[in-house]
Structure formats: structure tokens, C-alpha cells
Design an enzyme around this catalytic site. Structure first.
Site: not given
Ligand code: NI
Length: 141
Positions: A15, A34, A40, A42, A80-81, A129
Site C-alpha cells: 500500500h 508510508c 511498501h 506488510h 492477500d497479495h 500491521e
Molecule cells: Ni504501511
């Protein structure tokens, strides 16, 4: 007697935190690294809790396999992914913060709450997170 069952899931997603309402400078101040335009990722850990009375016939509060199926279909399949900004419609105009993710997960679970979980209610959702950044949605009882 009300019992609570919590199941833990994992998903990975990318995100970028950016709010369209604010200038580039304000976004940089608000979200820091961010806000990096290239995004980036998580490895999120999701915990979903349901609560309800003991089912005397089964000796259980809920069938964990039913909850697993609900979470897989309604949450993991869409998150997911994924690149959350680019692939999840809710985040085309809202920043994919963990708070907004919690709200989306709650909406998606409640919209398809199965008949086989009718004796239970959604009791809470927790989303990690990072190891140090944990958000929790507590349902009113
Ligand atoms: Ni983040």
C-alpha cells in the site's frame, strides 16, 4: 455463559498512504515514509473473534472451519497479495490505513455472515500491521 473463539490469519499486501484531500507536502508530513510514491508492503496478521453461547450438542461455540471459509472468501481473497490502492475499490479514494482496512474487513464479514454462525456474533477484529502497530475493532456487546 458466553464464550469467545479467536482465529488467526495472515495476508501480505502492498500500500501507499496518501489522502487526496491534502497537498503533497501535507501527505508527506502526515504519513512520512508510508507516503513513498512507490509503496511498501506488510505481512499482516488478522485475528477474528466470535462470541456466543456453548452449543451443548457439539460442545463448541462455533465451527472454526465455517469461520475460516468466511474469512478466506470475504477477506483473504480480496486482500492477500494485492496492491491495496490499485486493486481494492474501497481504496481508490480512501487511504488504505489499517483503520480503514479494519472497517472494510468488518463490512465484508457482516455482509455474508453465514446461517451456520447465526448463534454467534462478531465480537472483535484485531489487525497487526507490524509487531509494534496493532489496531483493534471492538464490537459493542
Ligand atoms: Ni504501511
Amino acid at each position: 455463559m458466553i464464550l469467545r473463539l479467536t482465529r488467526r490469519y495472515r495476508f501480505a499486501a502492498a500500500h501507499r498512504l496518501h489522502a487526496a484531500a491534502f497537498s503533497q507536502e501535507a501527505n508527506q508530513q502526515l504519513y512520512g515514509k508510508c507516503n513513498n510514491p512507490h509503496g511498501h508492503g506488510h505481512d499482516y496478521v488478522l485475528e477474528v473473534s466470535v462470541a456466543g453461547p456453548l452449543d451443548e450438542a457439539t460442545g463448541r461455540v462455533a465451527n472454526p472451519a465455517v469461520l475460516d471459509r468466511l474469512v478466506a472468501q470475504e477477506v483473504l481473497a480480496c486482500l492477500d497479495h494485492r496492491n491495496l490502492n490499485a486493486e481494492v475499490a474501497e481504496f481508490s479514494d480512501a487511504p488504505p490505513t489499517t483503520e480503514n482496512l479494519l472497517r472494510l474487513i468488518r463490512q465484508r464479514l457482516l455482509a455474508r455472515w453465514p446461517e451456520t454462525l447465526a448463534r454467534t456474533r462478531l465480537a472483535g477484529i484485531r489487525l497487526y500491521e507490524t509487531r509494534r502497530n496493532i489496531f483493534e475493532l471492538a464490537e459493542r456487546s
